[in-house]
Design a protein around this motif. Structure first.
Motif, short mmCIF file in Angstrom:
data_model
loop_
_atom_site.label_atom_id
_atom_site.label_comp_id
_atom_site.label_asym_id
_atom_site.label_seq_id
_atom_site.Cartn_x
_atom_site.Cartn_y
_atom_site.Cartn_z
N LYS A 3 0.84 -1.20 0.00
CA LYS A 3 0.00 0.00 0.00
C LYS A 3 0.87 1.24 0.00
N GLN A 4 0.38 2.28 -0.65
CA GLN A 4 1.05 3.58 -0.62
C GLN A 4 0.56 4.33 0.61
N ASN A 5 1.33 5.32 1.03
CA ASN A 5 0.97 6.15 2.18
C ASN A 5 0.36 7.45 1.73
N VAL A 6 -0.67 7.90 2.46
CA VAL A 6 -1.22 9.23 2.28
C VAL A 6 -1.08 9.94 3.62
N PHE A 7 -0.22 10.97 3.65
CA PHE A 7 -0.02 11.76 4.85
C PHE A 7 -1.01 12.91 4.83
N LEU A 25 -9.65 0.91 1.92
CA LEU A 25 -8.80 1.79 1.11
C LEU A 25 -7.60 1.02 0.56
N PHE A 26 -7.11 1.49 -0.56
CA PHE A 26 -5.93 0.90 -1.17
C PHE A 26 -4.66 1.66 -0.79
N PHE A 27 -4.76 2.46 0.26
CA PHE A 27 -3.62 3.21 0.74
C PHE A 27 -3.73 3.34 2.25
N ASN A 48 7.06 7.76 -3.07
CA ASN A 48 5.85 6.99 -3.39
C ASN A 48 4.74 7.21 -2.36
N SER A 49 4.72 8.39 -1.75
CA SER A 49 3.69 8.75 -0.79
C SER A 49 3.08 10.09 -1.19
N GLU A 89 -4.13 10.75 -8.00
CA GLU A 89 -2.83 11.29 -7.61
C GLU A 89 -1.85 10.17 -7.25
N LEU A 90 -2.33 9.14 -6.56
CA LEU A 90 -1.46 8.01 -6.21
C LEU A 90 -1.01 7.25 -7.45
#
Length: 194
Positions: A3-7, A25-27, A48-49, A89-90
């Motif tokens: 999974k990607q990170n969303v800060f 969620l996929f993040f 990659n975040s 965006e991801l």
């Protein structure tokens, strides 16, 4: 799938909404009250975040790459639209990240599968890309059985010629194109890229 990170920085309402459905969620979502805490915690290691802030917030730290930053312009907005914007965006971020990976002076583009150095480039197969990534990822030597298991997903009792043939052909392609006999090295313990 990793999974990607969303800060989410200083945007509590968004965090609370996403937190309610985090299992779907996929993040991953990570909340920060302010930019200085985010910078202190992450050390700006955010490859990659995605960083999400409100439209009236400004990204103060100039060391953060703009492509990692997403500012939500109009809020509130429909929930489905919000998730769609974040996912787009991801995807863009992942595509950009895969465009250029540098390994020992070479550039590997995972999207086009071109391996380049200076003005020369070489088209690689999916398996050749996987071999290069695997050998360069962990700075250690990988045995034939290790490559069989992790690249080909073979059991250990399968013939080893497949791995050795692929490595031989990949080394030959790199030597012929770039005149580099030392990109993939071999040792009694296995293959590696320095």
């Amino acid at each position: 799938m990793i999974k990607q990170n969303v800060f989410i920085i200083n945007f509590n309402s968004l965090y609370e909404i996403l937190y309610e459905i985090k299992e779907n969620l996929f993040f991953e979502i990570i909340k920060y009250e302010n930019e200085s805490d985010f910078i202190k915690d992450t050390g700006l290691n955010i490859e990659n975040s995605l960083i999400v802030m409100k439209s009236n917030s400004k990204l103060l730290n100039k060391n953060i790459d703009e492509k990692n930053f997403f500012n939500i312009g109009i809020f509130p907005l429909p929930f489905k639209k919000l998730l769609e914007l974040i996912n787009i965006e991801l995807i863009k971020l992942k595509f950009n990240h895969q465009s250029k990976i540098y390994i020992n002076g070479y550039e590997l583009n995972l999207n086009s599968k071109f391996f380049s150095k200076d003005d020369l480039s070489l088209k690689l197969t999916e398996k050749e890309v996987a071999i290069i990534l695997y050998l360069s990822d962990a700075k250690k030597k990988h045995s034939v059985s290790d490559l069989q298991k992790n690249i080909w997903r073979y059991s250990l009792d399968i013939e080893t010629h497949t791995v050795e043939t692929h490595i031989y052909r990949l080394r030959k392609k790199i030597t012929d194109k770039f005149k580099d006999k030392n990109f993939i090295l071999s040792h009694k313990d296995g293959y590696f890229i320095e």
